[in-house]
Design a protein around this motif. Structure first.
Motif, PDB file in Angstrom:
ATOM      1  N   VAL A 133       9.671   0.191  -6.915  1.00 59.96           N
ATOM      2  CA  VAL A 133       9.572  -1.271  -6.945  1.00 59.96           C
ATOM      3  C   VAL A 133       8.671  -1.833  -5.859  1.00 59.96           C
ATOM      4  CG1 VAL A 133      11.896  -1.439  -7.930  1.00 59.96           C
ATOM      5  CG2 VAL A 133      11.587  -1.698  -5.453  1.00 59.96           C
ATOM      6  N   SER A 134       8.249  -0.998  -4.893  1.00 62.33           N
ATOM      7  CA  SER A 134       7.427  -1.536  -3.804  1.00 62.33           C
ATOM      8  C   SER A 134       6.538  -0.459  -3.217  1.00 62.33           C
ATOM      9  CB  SER A 134       8.305  -2.131  -2.698  1.00 62.33           C
ATOM     10  OG  SER A 134       9.027  -1.106  -2.035  1.00 62.33           O
ATOM     11  N   VAL A 135       5.430  -0.905  -2.653  1.00 66.12           N
ATOM     12  CA  VAL A 135       4.525  -0.046  -1.889  1.00 66.12           C
ATOM     13  C   VAL A 135       4.202  -0.772  -0.595  1.00 66.12           C
ATOM     14  CG1 VAL A 135       2.198   0.906  -1.739  1.00 66.12           C
ATOM     15  CG2 VAL A 135       3.512   1.147  -3.858  1.00 66.12           C
ATOM     16  N   GLN A 136       4.308  -0.052   0.507  1.00 63.65           N
ATOM     17  CA  GLN A 136       3.984  -0.629   1.818  1.00 63.65           C
ATOM     18  C   GLN A 136       2.830   0.159   2.421  1.00 63.65           C
ATOM     19  OE1 GLN A 136       7.366  -1.517   4.258  1.00 63.65           O
ATOM     20  NE2 GLN A 136       6.190  -1.596   6.146  1.00 63.65           N
ATOM     21  N   ASN A 137       1.627  -0.383   2.297  1.00 62.98           N
ATOM     22  CA  ASN A 137       0.420   0.246   2.829  1.00 62.98           C
ATOM     23  C   ASN A 137      -0.223  -0.663   3.865  1.00 62.98           C
ATOM     24  OD1 ASN A 137       0.758   2.331   0.987  1.00 62.98           O
ATOM     25  ND2 ASN A 137      -1.329   2.217   0.194  1.00 62.98           N
ATOM     26  N   GLN A 138      -1.027  -0.067   4.739  1.00 64.27           N
ATOM     27  CA  GLN A 138      -1.786  -0.899   5.672  1.00 64.27           C
ATOM     28  C   GLN A 138      -2.812  -1.713   4.894  1.00 64.27           C
ATOM     29  OE1 GLN A 138      -3.815   1.191   8.833  1.00 64.27           O
ATOM     30  NE2 GLN A 138      -4.337  -0.702   9.906  1.00 64.27           N
ATOM     31  N   TYR A 139      -2.840  -3.006   5.175  1.00 63.87           N
ATOM     32  CA  TYR A 139      -3.765  -3.892   4.467  1.00 63.87           C
ATOM     33  C   TYR A 139      -3.857  -5.192   5.247  1.00 63.87           C
ATOM     34  CZ  TYR A 139      -6.021  -6.285   0.494  1.00 63.87           C
ATOM     35  OH  TYR A 139      -6.898  -6.958  -0.319  1.00 63.87           O
ATOM     36  N   ALA A 140      -5.063  -5.688   5.398  1.00 64.55           N
ATOM     37  CA  ALA A 140      -5.316  -6.940   6.106  1.00 64.55           C
ATOM     38  C   ALA A 140      -6.649  -7.489   5.618  1.00 64.55           C
ATOM     39  CB  ALA A 140      -5.357  -6.706   7.622  1.00 64.55           C
ATOM     40  N   PRO A 141      -6.964  -8.757   5.921  1.00 66.32           N
ATOM     41  CA  PRO A 141      -8.261  -9.291   5.485  1.00 66.32           C
ATOM     42  C   PRO A 141      -9.437  -8.429   5.912  1.00 66.32           C
ATOM     43  CG  PRO A 141      -6.874 -11.062   6.281  1.00 66.32           C
ATOM     44  CD  PRO A 141      -6.141  -9.784   6.600  1.00 66.32           C
ATOM     45  N   SER A 142      -9.324  -7.781   7.070  1.00 63.91           N
ATOM     46  CA  SER A 142     -10.420  -6.954   7.565  1.00 63.91           C
ATOM     47  C   SER A 142     -10.171  -5.462   7.380  1.00 63.91           C
ATOM     48  CB  SER A 142     -10.643  -7.237   9.058  1.00 63.91           C
ATOM     49  OG  SER A 142      -9.452  -6.991   9.791  1.00 63.91           O
ATOM     50  N   PHE A 143      -9.117  -5.101   6.640  1.00 61.38           N
ATOM     51  CA  PHE A 143      -8.800  -3.690   6.386  1.00 61.38           C
ATOM     52  C   PHE A 143      -8.274  -3.580   4.970  1.00 61.38           C
ATOM     53  CE2 PHE A 143      -6.390   0.195   6.268  1.00 61.38           C
ATOM     54  CZ  PHE A 143      -7.041   1.066   7.126  1.00 61.38           C
ATOM     55  N   ARG A 144      -9.175  -3.245   4.035  1.00 65.24           N
ATOM     56  CA  ARG A 144      -8.803  -3.289   2.626  1.00 65.24           C
ATOM     57  C   ARG A 144      -9.011  -1.950   1.922  1.00 65.24           C
ATOM     58  NH1 ARG A 144     -11.921  -8.551   0.770  1.00 65.24           N
ATOM     59  NH2 ARG A 144     -12.608  -8.794   2.913  1.00 65.24           N
ATOM     60  N   GLN A 145      -8.737  -0.872   2.647  1.00 65.95           N
ATOM     61  CA  GLN A 145      -8.899   0.456   2.055  1.00 65.95           C
ATOM     62  C   GLN A 145      -7.924   0.709   0.909  1.00 65.95           C
ATOM     63  OE1 GLN A 145      -9.618  -0.300   5.055  1.00 65.95           O
ATOM     64  NE2 GLN A 145     -10.858   1.204   6.145  1.00 65.95           N
ATOM     65  N   SER A 146      -6.841  -0.053   0.844  1.00 66.23           N
ATOM     66  CA  SER A 146      -5.850   0.127  -0.227  1.00 66.23           C
ATOM     67  C   SER A 146      -6.039  -0.863  -1.369  1.00 66.23           C
ATOM     68  CB  SER A 146      -4.431   0.003   0.342  1.00 66.23           C
ATOM     69  OG  SER A 146      -4.084   1.131   1.094  1.00 66.23           O
ATOM     70  N   GLU A 147      -7.247  -1.352  -1.541  1.00 67.40           N
ATOM     71  CA  GLU A 147      -7.512  -2.322  -2.598  1.00 67.40           C
ATOM     72  C   GLU A 147      -7.126  -1.769  -3.971  1.00 67.40           C
ATOM     73  OE1 GLU A 147      -8.195  -6.087  -3.164  1.00 67.40           O
ATOM     74  OE2 GLU A 147      -9.185  -5.324  -1.367  1.00 67.40           O
ATOM     75  N   ASP A 148      -7.424  -0.486  -4.202  1.00 73.10           N
ATOM     76  CA  ASP A 148      -7.098   0.093  -5.505  1.00 73.10           C
ATOM     77  C   ASP A 148      -5.588   0.200  -5.712  1.00 73.10           C
ATOM     78  OD1 ASP A 148      -6.885   2.033  -3.503  1.00 73.10           O
ATOM     79  OD2 ASP A 148      -7.540   3.685  -4.793  1.00 73.10           O
ATOM     80  N   VAL A 149      -4.847   0.450  -4.632  1.00 73.87           N
ATOM     81  CA  VAL A 149      -3.388   0.522  -4.742  1.00 73.87           C
ATOM     82  C   VAL A 149      -2.825  -0.863  -5.031  1.00 73.87           C
ATOM     83  CG1 VAL A 149      -1.247   1.171  -3.588  1.00 73.87           C
ATOM     84  CG2 VAL A 149      -3.334   2.500  -3.181  1.00 73.87           C
ATOM     85  N   LEU A 150      -3.348  -1.873  -4.339  1.00 74.48           N
ATOM     86  CA  LEU A 150      -2.911  -3.245  -4.588  1.00 74.48           C
ATOM     87  C   LEU A 150      -3.165  -3.629  -6.042  1.00 74.48           C
ATOM     88  CD1 LEU A 150      -1.960  -6.088  -3.842  1.00 74.48           C
ATOM     89  CD2 LEU A 150      -4.256  -6.536  -2.920  1.00 74.48           C
ATOM     90  N   GLU A 151      -4.332  -3.292  -6.563  1.00 73.17           N
ATOM     91  CA  GLU A 151      -4.651  -3.640  -7.946  1.00 73.17           C
ATOM     92  C   GLU A 151      -3.712  -2.934  -8.914  1.00 73.17           C
ATOM     93  OE1 GLU A 151      -8.774  -2.715  -8.272  1.00 73.17           O
ATOM     94  OE2 GLU A 151      -9.424  -4.445  -7.075  1.00 73.17           O
ATOM     95  N   GLN A 152      -3.338  -1.691  -8.609  1.00 69.59           N
ATOM     96  CA  GLN A 152      -2.391  -0.983  -9.468  1.00 69.59           C
ATOM     97  C   GLN A 152      -1.009  -1.640  -9.410  1.00 69.59           C
ATOM     98  OE1 GLN A 152      -3.391   1.733 -11.436  1.00 69.59           O
ATOM     99  NE2 GLN A 152      -1.431   1.276 -12.444  1.00 69.59           N
ATOM    100  N   CYS A 153      -0.607  -2.075  -8.225  1.00 74.48           N
ATOM    101  CA  CYS A 153       0.673  -2.769  -8.079  1.00 74.48           C
ATOM    102  C   CYS A 153       0.670  -4.078  -8.867  1.00 74.48           C
ATOM    103  CB  CYS A 153       0.960  -3.033  -6.606  1.00 74.48           C
ATOM    104  SG  CYS A 153       1.418  -1.559  -5.659  1.00 74.48           S
ATOM    105  N   GLU A 154      -0.446  -4.799  -8.821  1.00 73.81           N
ATOM    106  CA  GLU A 154      -0.566  -6.032  -9.615  1.00 73.81           C
ATOM    107  C   GLU A 154      -0.391  -5.731 -11.097  1.00 73.81           C
ATOM    108  OE1 GLU A 154      -4.424  -7.441  -8.531  1.00 73.81           O
ATOM    109  OE2 GLU A 154      -3.626  -8.921  -7.141  1.00 73.81           O
ATOM    110  N   LYS A 155      -1.048  -4.693 -11.555  1.00 70.93           N
ATOM    111  CA  LYS A 155      -0.995  -4.327 -12.979  1.00 70.93           C
ATOM    112  C   LYS A 155       0.411  -3.994 -13.418  1.00 70.93           C
ATOM    113  CE  LYS A 155      -2.819  -0.896 -16.248  1.00 70.93           C
ATOM    114  NZ  LYS A 155      -3.706   0.306 -16.397  1.00 70.93           N
ATOM    115  N   ASP A 156       1.179  -3.347 -12.536  1.00 68.89           N
ATOM    116  CA  ASP A 156       2.494  -2.842 -12.915  1.00 68.89           C
ATOM    117  C   ASP A 156       3.648  -3.684 -12.377  1.00 68.89           C
ATOM    118  OD1 ASP A 156       1.404  -0.650 -14.293  1.00 68.89           O
ATOM    119  OD2 ASP A 156       1.171   0.469 -12.430  1.00 68.89           O
ATOM    120  N   GLY A 157       3.337  -4.803 -11.716  1.00 68.46           N
ATOM    121  CA  GLY A 157       4.391  -5.671 -11.215  1.00 68.46           C
ATOM    122  C   GLY A 157       5.187  -5.077 -10.081  1.00 68.46           C
ATOM    123  N   ILE A 158       4.528  -4.327  -9.216  1.00 68.20           N
ATOM    124  CA  ILE A 158       5.172  -3.687  -8.065  1.00 68.20           C
ATOM    125  C   ILE A 158       4.857  -4.501  -6.818  1.00 68.20           C
ATOM    126  CG2 ILE A 158       5.182  -1.614  -6.617  1.00 68.20           C
ATOM    127  CD1 ILE A 158       4.408  -0.028  -9.146  1.00 68.20           C
TER     128      ILE A 158
END
Length: 292
Positions: free
Chosen positions: A185-210
């Motif tokens: 139900v959740s993913v906790q990755n490092q992410y900030a306006p100036s650190f977006r290496q997990s952009e693909d993970v965020l997009e997958q979470c958006e797609k799957d409602g996580i």
């Protein structure tokens, strides 16, 4: 603290999201890592202030607190209990297991099933809970089969000791592999306006409602510095660069749940005020391009 236009506690102005289908929280939480000592080790320098921060968290309308067995270790969870138990009915506490600690700033992945089960039992005791609403695997241990690590958490969920399972610091492939074993139900990755290496993970979470919980959501201090890259844009809104960074995260995705942490009440109030900052789509894009 409320906004005169809405009469809602400020944190509630960030909107809501859900862990699974049954656990709803407002989209601005609190991360408890900074409440303990230097190197995330030992007691806080000012215990009374740490307790005041946690009590103010609830007063501001924040209903999600993120912590971990490794903060202190165990002391972070104990502080939450000392400050807030018995808990408000709507408060959700998420904790994590999967690290062993041997000293300040020392972190060792440890995902053996027996260890994970032991740590969850300790978290239940330290928090004064019969069930943990959100238990996140703090890191995947490469030395232990993922099915065994998650299997331990699934067993605890079946026993009624865990409500939902999440992950921390994973790739898209690791998230997919985990979801083949059990709902996540959740993913906790490092992410900030100036650190977006997990952009693909965020997009997958958006797609799957996580739910996506960005840790270090304003970076490593650069957003708060006098020469912050967001200083000029923040001035246009009459807010601090930190508030602008948090607002950008809230606008970036509906599954985003920032969990800024602090050991000071004043900083907590400043962070929470970001929930009332409104950005246009053009401004969100402008900040994205500016920091890319």
């Amino acid at each position: 603290m409320t906004d005169a236009h809405t009469a809602l506690p400020i944190a509630q102005q960030a909107g809501t999201l859900s862990f699974g289908d049954d656990l709803h929280v407002h989209r601005l939480g609190f991360g408890a890592m900074r409440l303990v000592g230097e190197g995330v080790w030992g007691p806080p320098r000012d215990r009374d202030e740490a307790l005041s921060v946690l009590r103010r968290v609830v007063e501001l309308g924040i209903d999600f607190i993120d912590t971990a067995d490794s903060y202190g270790p165990q002391l972070g969870e104990q502080l939450i209990k000392d400050a807030l138990y018995p808990y408000p009915d709507d408060l959700v506490i998420g904790t994590k297991a999967g690290f062993a600690r041997t000293g300040p700033s020392q972190w060792h992945k440890l995902g053996r099933p027996a260890y994970l089960k032991q740590q969850v039992e300790l978290s239940l005791r330290n928090l004064g809970l019969e069930r943990i609403d959100l238990l996140q695997l703090h890191r995947i241990d490469p030395e232990v089969a993922l099915a065994d690590q998650l299997g331990a958490l699934v067993e605890l969920r079946e026993e009624g000791k865990i409500r939902h399972i999440g992950l921390s610091e994973v790739s898209v492939d690791e998230l997919s592999a985990a979801r083949a074993i059990t709902p996540i139900v959740s993913v906790q990755n490092q992410y900030a306006p100036s650190f977006r290496q997990s952009e693909d993970v965020l997009e997958q979470c958006e797609k799957d409602g996580i739910a996506f919980l960005p840790w270090a959501p304003v970076g490593s201090g650069e957003m708060a510095s006098p020469d912050s890259p967001l200083a000029a844009i923040a001035a246009e809104h009459d807010v601090s660069p930190v508030q602008l960074a948090l607002s950008w995260l809230l606008h970036r995705s509906p599954v985003m749940l920032p969990i800024p942490g602090t050991s000071k009440v004043a900083h907590l109030e400043e962070n929470t005020a970001a929930a009332s900052v409104r950005l246009s789509e053009d401004e969100v894009e402008r900040i994205s391009r500016f920091l890319s």
